[in-house]
Structure formats: structure tokens, C-alpha cells
Design a protein around this motif. Structure first.
Motif, PDB file in Angstrom:
ATOM      1  N   LEU A   1       0.811  -1.220   0.000  1.00  0.00           N
ATOM      2  CA  LEU A   1       0.000   0.000   0.000  1.00  0.00           C
ATOM      3  C   LEU A   1       0.846   1.272   0.000  1.00  0.00           C
ATOM      4  CD1 LEU A   1      -3.042  -0.692   2.373  1.00  0.00           C
ATOM      5  CD2 LEU A   1      -3.090  -0.200  -0.086  1.00  0.00           C
ATOM      6  N   HIS A   2       2.033   1.192   0.583  1.00  0.00           N
ATOM      7  CA  HIS A   2       2.890   2.388   0.628  1.00  0.00           C
ATOM      8  C   HIS A   2       3.387   2.781  -0.764  1.00  0.00           C
ATOM      9  CE1 HIS A   2       5.774  -0.952   0.784  1.00  0.00           C
ATOM     10  NE2 HIS A   2       6.699  -0.112   0.350  1.00  0.00           N
ATOM     11  N   HIS A   3       3.208   1.894  -1.742  1.00  0.00           N
ATOM     12  CA  HIS A   3       3.598   2.226  -3.120  1.00  0.00           C
ATOM     13  C   HIS A   3       2.469   2.938  -3.878  1.00  0.00           C
ATOM     14  CE1 HIS A   3       7.360   0.121  -2.878  1.00  0.00           C
ATOM     15  NE2 HIS A   3       6.806  -1.064  -2.681  1.00  0.00           N
ATOM     16  N   VAL A   4       1.313   3.077  -3.249  1.00  0.00           N
ATOM     17  CA  VAL A   4       0.140   3.636  -3.918  1.00  0.00           C
ATOM     18  C   VAL A   4      -0.045   5.099  -3.546  1.00  0.00           C
ATOM     19  CG1 VAL A   4      -2.354   3.452  -4.241  1.00  0.00           C
ATOM     20  CG2 VAL A   4      -0.988   1.374  -3.904  1.00  0.00           C
ATOM     21  N   THR A   5       0.011   5.984  -4.541  1.00  0.00           N
ATOM     22  CA  THR A   5      -0.295   7.393  -4.325  1.00  0.00           C
ATOM     23  C   THR A   5      -1.436   7.792  -5.250  1.00  0.00           C
ATOM     24  OG1 THR A   5       1.363   8.131  -5.946  1.00  0.00           O
ATOM     25  CG2 THR A   5       2.061   7.952  -3.650  1.00  0.00           C
ATOM     26  N   ILE A   6      -2.402   8.501  -4.705  1.00  0.00           N
ATOM     27  CA  ILE A   6      -3.602   8.888  -5.457  1.00  0.00           C
ATOM     28  C   ILE A   6      -3.821  10.382  -5.297  1.00  0.00           C
ATOM     29  CG2 ILE A   6      -6.095   8.570  -5.691  1.00  0.00           C
ATOM     30  CD1 ILE A   6      -5.691   5.814  -4.313  1.00  0.00           C
ATOM     31  N   HIS A   7      -4.080  11.055  -6.405  1.00  0.00           N
ATOM     32  CA  HIS A   7      -4.486  12.453  -6.316  1.00  0.00           C
ATOM     33  C   HIS A   7      -5.428  12.788  -7.461  1.00  0.00           C
ATOM     34  CE1 HIS A   7      -1.233  13.024  -9.312  1.00  0.00           C
ATOM     35  NE2 HIS A   7      -1.858  14.146  -9.635  1.00  0.00           N
ATOM     36  N   PHE A   8      -6.071  13.947  -7.356  1.00  0.00           N
ATOM     37  CA  PHE A   8      -7.030  14.404  -8.367  1.00  0.00           C
ATOM     38  C   PHE A   8      -6.479  15.640  -9.069  1.00  0.00           C
ATOM     39  CE2 PHE A   8      -9.483  12.100  -5.242  1.00  0.00           C
ATOM     40  CZ  PHE A   8     -10.447  11.433  -5.975  1.00  0.00           C
ATOM     41  N   GLU A   9      -6.728  15.722 -10.377  1.00  0.00           N
ATOM     42  CA  GLU A   9      -6.352  16.918 -11.140  1.00  0.00           C
ATOM     43  C   GLU A   9      -7.532  17.346 -12.007  1.00  0.00           C
ATOM     44  OE1 GLU A   9      -2.772  16.791 -13.403  1.00  0.00           O
ATOM     45  OE2 GLU A   9      -1.566  15.984 -11.743  1.00  0.00           O
ATOM     46  N   PHE A  10      -7.772  18.640 -12.068  1.00  0.00           N
ATOM     47  CA  PHE A  10      -8.890  19.177 -12.846  1.00  0.00           C
ATOM     48  C   PHE A  10      -8.642  18.977 -14.333  1.00  0.00           C
ATOM     49  CE2 PHE A  10     -11.209  22.682 -14.950  1.00  0.00           C
ATOM     50  CZ  PHE A  10     -12.488  22.384 -14.502  1.00  0.00           C
ATOM     51  N   ASN A  11      -9.660  18.456 -15.030  1.00  0.00           N
ATOM     52  CA  ASN A  11      -9.591  18.245 -16.475  1.00  0.00           C
ATOM     53  C   ASN A  11     -10.385  19.357 -17.152  1.00  0.00           C
ATOM     54  OD1 ASN A  11     -10.165  17.388 -19.161  1.00  0.00           O
ATOM     55  ND2 ASN A  11      -9.808  15.257 -18.588  1.00  0.00           N
ATOM     56  N   ARG A  12      -9.696  20.238 -17.833  1.00  0.00           N
ATOM     57  CA  ARG A  12     -10.363  21.396 -18.447  1.00  0.00           C
ATOM     58  C   ARG A  12     -11.337  20.984 -19.551  1.00  0.00           C
ATOM     59  NH1 ARG A  12      -8.315  26.225 -16.963  1.00  0.00           N
ATOM     60  NH2 ARG A  12      -6.315  26.231 -15.840  1.00  0.00           N
ATOM     61  N   GLU A  13     -11.058  19.890 -20.216  1.00  0.00           N
ATOM     62  CA  GLU A  13     -11.935  19.449 -21.309  1.00  0.00           C
ATOM     63  C   GLU A  13     -13.274  18.936 -20.796  1.00  0.00           C
ATOM     64  OE1 GLU A  13     -10.100  16.693 -23.931  1.00  0.00           O
ATOM     65  OE2 GLU A  13      -8.385  17.982 -24.376  1.00  0.00           O
ATOM     66  N   THR A  14     -13.259  18.179 -19.708  1.00  0.00           N
ATOM     67  CA  THR A  14     -14.493  17.590 -19.185  1.00  0.00           C
ATOM     68  C   THR A  14     -15.102  18.408 -18.057  1.00  0.00           C
ATOM     69  OG1 THR A  14     -13.332  16.231 -17.536  1.00  0.00           O
ATOM     70  CG2 THR A  14     -13.630  15.295 -19.750  1.00  0.00           C
ATOM     71  N   GLY A  15     -14.300  19.266 -17.427  1.00  0.00           N
ATOM     72  CA  GLY A  15     -14.792  20.035 -16.295  1.00  0.00           C
ATOM     73  C   GLY A  15     -14.839  19.232 -15.013  1.00  0.00           C
ATOM     74  N   ASN A  16     -14.257  18.028 -15.023  1.00  0.00           N
ATOM     75  CA  ASN A  16     -14.250  17.155 -13.851  1.00  0.00           C
ATOM     76  C   ASN A  16     -12.825  16.950 -13.348  1.00  0.00           C
ATOM     77  OD1 ASN A  16     -17.076  16.671 -14.016  1.00  0.00           O
ATOM     78  ND2 ASN A  16     -16.725  15.113 -15.581  1.00  0.00           N
ATOM     79  N   ALA A  17     -12.725  16.368 -12.157  1.00  0.00           N
ATOM     80  CA  ALA A  17     -11.415  16.043 -11.593  1.00  0.00           C
ATOM     81  C   ALA A  17     -11.070  14.598 -11.953  1.00  0.00           C
ATOM     82  CB  ALA A  17     -11.424  16.223 -10.080  1.00  0.00           C
ATOM     83  N   ASP A  18      -9.969  14.396 -12.657  1.00  0.00           N
ATOM     84  CA  ASP A  18      -9.529  13.054 -13.028  1.00  0.00           C
ATOM     85  C   ASP A  18      -8.678  12.449 -11.917  1.00  0.00           C
ATOM     86  OD1 ASP A  18     -10.802  13.329 -15.434  1.00  0.00           O
ATOM     87  OD2 ASP A  18      -8.972  13.639 -16.613  1.00  0.00           O
ATOM     88  N   VAL A  19      -8.700  11.126 -11.846  1.00  0.00           N
ATOM     89  CA  VAL A  19      -7.948  10.402 -10.826  1.00  0.00           C
ATOM     90  C   VAL A  19      -6.578  10.003 -11.383  1.00  0.00           C
ATOM     91  CG1 VAL A  19      -7.947   8.443  -9.250  1.00  0.00           C
ATOM     92  CG2 VAL A  19     -10.097   9.476  -9.943  1.00  0.00           C
ATOM     93  N   TYR A  20      -5.544  10.226 -10.581  1.00  0.00           N
ATOM     94  CA  TYR A  20      -4.187   9.852 -10.955  1.00  0.00           C
ATOM     95  C   TYR A  20      -3.659   8.813  -9.976  1.00  0.00           C
ATOM     96  CZ  TYR A  20      -3.762  13.534 -14.455  1.00  0.00           C
ATOM     97  OH  TYR A  20      -3.928  14.307 -15.580  1.00  0.00           O
ATOM     98  N   LEU A  21      -3.159   7.721 -10.522  1.00  0.00           N
ATOM     99  CA  LEU A  21      -2.563   6.652  -9.729  1.00  0.00           C
ATOM    100  C   LEU A  21      -1.066   6.638  -9.994  1.00  0.00           C
ATOM    101  CD1 LEU A  21      -2.610   4.036  -7.998  1.00  0.00           C
ATOM    102  CD2 LEU A  21      -3.158   2.784 -10.115  1.00  0.00           C
ATOM    103  N   ASN A  22      -0.288   6.922  -8.970  1.00  0.00           N
ATOM    104  CA  ASN A  22       1.175   6.981  -9.099  1.00  0.00           C
ATOM    105  C   ASN A  22       1.601   7.849 -10.279  1.00  0.00           C
ATOM    106  OD1 ASN A  22       1.392   5.310  -6.880  1.00  0.00           O
ATOM    107  ND2 ASN A  22       1.540   3.444  -8.088  1.00  0.00           N
ATOM    108  N   GLY A  23       0.945   8.992 -10.377  1.00  0.00           N
ATOM    109  CA  GLY A  23       1.304   9.981 -11.390  1.00  0.00           C
ATOM    110  C   GLY A  23       0.687   9.788 -12.756  1.00  0.00           C
ATOM    111  N   LYS A  24      -0.101   8.734 -12.950  1.00  0.00           N
ATOM    112  CA  LYS A  24      -0.689   8.444 -14.256  1.00  0.00           C
ATOM    113  C   LYS A  24      -2.205   8.615 -14.217  1.00  0.00           C
ATOM    114  CE  LYS A  24      -1.184   4.744 -17.697  1.00  0.00           C
ATOM    115  NZ  LYS A  24      -0.895   3.317 -18.020  1.00  0.00           N
ATOM    116  N   ASN A  25      -2.753   9.280 -15.229  1.00  0.00           N
ATOM    117  CA  ASN A  25      -4.205   9.465 -15.324  1.00  0.00           C
ATOM    118  C   ASN A  25      -4.855   8.108 -15.609  1.00  0.00           C
ATOM    119  OD1 ASN A  25      -6.895  10.026 -16.164  1.00  0.00           O
ATOM    120  ND2 ASN A  25      -6.296  12.069 -16.835  1.00  0.00           N
TER     121      ASN A  25
END
Length: 231
Positions: free
Chosen positions: A65-89
Motif C-alpha cells: 500500500l505504501h507504493h500507492v499514491t492517489i491524487h485528483f487533477e482538474f480536467n479542463r476538457e471535461t470540467g471534472n477532476a480526473d484520478v491519478y494513480l502513481n502519477g498516471k491518469n
């Protein structure tokens, strides 16, 4: 003006994320899709071959689990926040039926819930947040000013999910989607750690026969009343 915490819980495919996004945008609040976080962990477990339809190596997932990082980034095209897993959308990958088939088992692992709940509570410290999931009003934000519990018939939810997947180009059949909905309902409601239950002070909304606009207006009215009561 006061800012509040809005917790939206309920069964899968009840439109929680849709109305939560609408509310956050309308109010200028932060939106957090807690279910997407569990889906991201599930995708990680699948990619590492810790889980599939036939097996689940819980210990291997917990150890990593310590290898898992999750964050959200705003997607200007969709207007939603996309999920990123270990830096990848991974927004598209986490919405597949394959992930749906495994996510409830991953979400039932206490260590997974503990780590994600900590992150979710940190996100909501400053108020002005809308978060949806299965245990937001009962575990993550038990003192939220407004708690909503969304529900609809399994058949209605399966049809919505089926239409969503077909429109995306996925090859699925309705009975398979319905079975997934029913199975997830059972697992979510019967897991030992933070099962899906309606908080005592939550307001239940059955949206089986509501349009998206009707649903939004109903929830927005509840927000307005809550804010007025705080003034």
C-alpha cells in the motif's frame, strides 16, 4: 457565508458522483470522489496481479500500500477532476466492469479503508467540500452538516450503468451488469469494516424516477435550507 461539509452516500450507480460534481461546481466547493480512490487501489492490485475474479492476495496488497499514491487533477476538457494513480491518469481504466467486479472486495480490507479515510478527512478539514461514497456520513465525516443517502432499484441502477458502458464503447450485457450491481450491494452492506448503512441523520432520496435536473434541484434545496439554518 458559511461553508459546510456535504456527505453523499448510497448504493453503486445511484448518481452520487453526478450530483456531487454538480453541487461542487454550483457552490464553488471541492469535490472528492471517494469511490474513485478505492477503484484506483483496485486497479493497482489488478495490475500487480494481486486480485482477479478467482483470487485475492490481501497480504500482498496491504504490504504494498505504501507504493500507492492517489491524487485528483482538474480536467479542463471535461470540467471534472480526473484520478491519478502513481502519477498516471487512470480515469478511464478505473471505470471498467473488470474494476467494478473487484472493487468491493478491495474496499472491504480494513488497512485500505484506514489509509484512504485518513486522506479523505484531510481533504475536508477546511469545509467547503462535497464527498460521495459508502461511508462518508458515518465514518469519514460523521459531523457533516448535510448528509444525503441516495438509493434506487437495482434494475434502474443496472440500466444506467449499462447505458454508460455501452456509450463508452464497452462490450457488456445487461444481466452481467445487473449481477455486478447486486453483488456489490451485498458486499458493501455486509462487510465487517464500515459497511454501507444510512446515517441516522441522513436524508434519503430515491431517484429511481427522477431526472438529473430534478435530483439536483432536490439536493440543492436541502443545501439551501441547511445554510439558512446556520445563519
Amino acid at each position: 457565508m458559511h461553508k459546510i461539509t456535504i456527505a453523499i452516500d448510497g448504493f453503486s450507480s445511484t448518481g452520487k458522483s453526478t450530483v456531487a460534481r454538480q453541487l461542487a461546481k454550483h457552490l464553488g466547493y471541492i469535490y472528492v470522489d471517494s469511490g474513485a480512490m478505492y477503484r484506483a487501489v483496485t486497479l493497482y492490485a489488478m495490475n500487480q496481479q494481486f486480485i482477479d475474479d478467482n483470487q485475492f492476495d490481501v497480504n500482498a496488497l496491504v504490504t504494498n500500500l505504501h507504493h500507492v499514491t492517489i491524487h485528483f487533477e482538474f480536467n479542463r476538457e471535461t470540467g471534472n477532476a480526473d484520478v491519478y494513480l502513481n502519477g498516471k491518469n487512470v480515469e478511464k481504466q478505473i471505470r471498467t466492469l473488470e474494476v467494478s467486479n473487484c472493487v468491493s472486495r478491495v474496499a472491504a480490507v480494513p488497512e485500505v479503508r484506514y489509509q484512504l479515510v485518513k486522506q479523505q478527512q484531510q481533504m475536508g478539514k477546511e469545509k467547503g467540500v462535497v464527498m460521495d461514497g459508502r461511508d462518508i456520513g458515518t465514518v469519514v465525516f460523521p459531523h457533516a452538516e448535510l448528509k444525503i443517502f441516495m438509493t434506487a432499484s437495482a434494475e434502474t441502477r443496472a440500466q444506467r450503468r449499462y447505458d454508460e458502458l455501452i456509450n463508452r464503447g464497452d462490450k457488456v450485457n445487461f444481466n452481467e451488469v445487473l449481477h455486478n450491481i447486486q453483488e456489490r450491494d451485498y458486499i458493501d452492506s455486509h462487510r465487517a469494516d464500515s459497511p454501507l448503512v444510512k446515517a441516522e441523520d441522513a436524508i434519503e432520496i430515491d431517484n429511481s424516477n427522477l431526472t438529473l435536473d430534478q435530483q439536483f434541484q432536490k439536493v440543492l434545496n436541502l443545501v439551501t435550507m441547511t445554510l439558512e439554518n446556520l445563519e
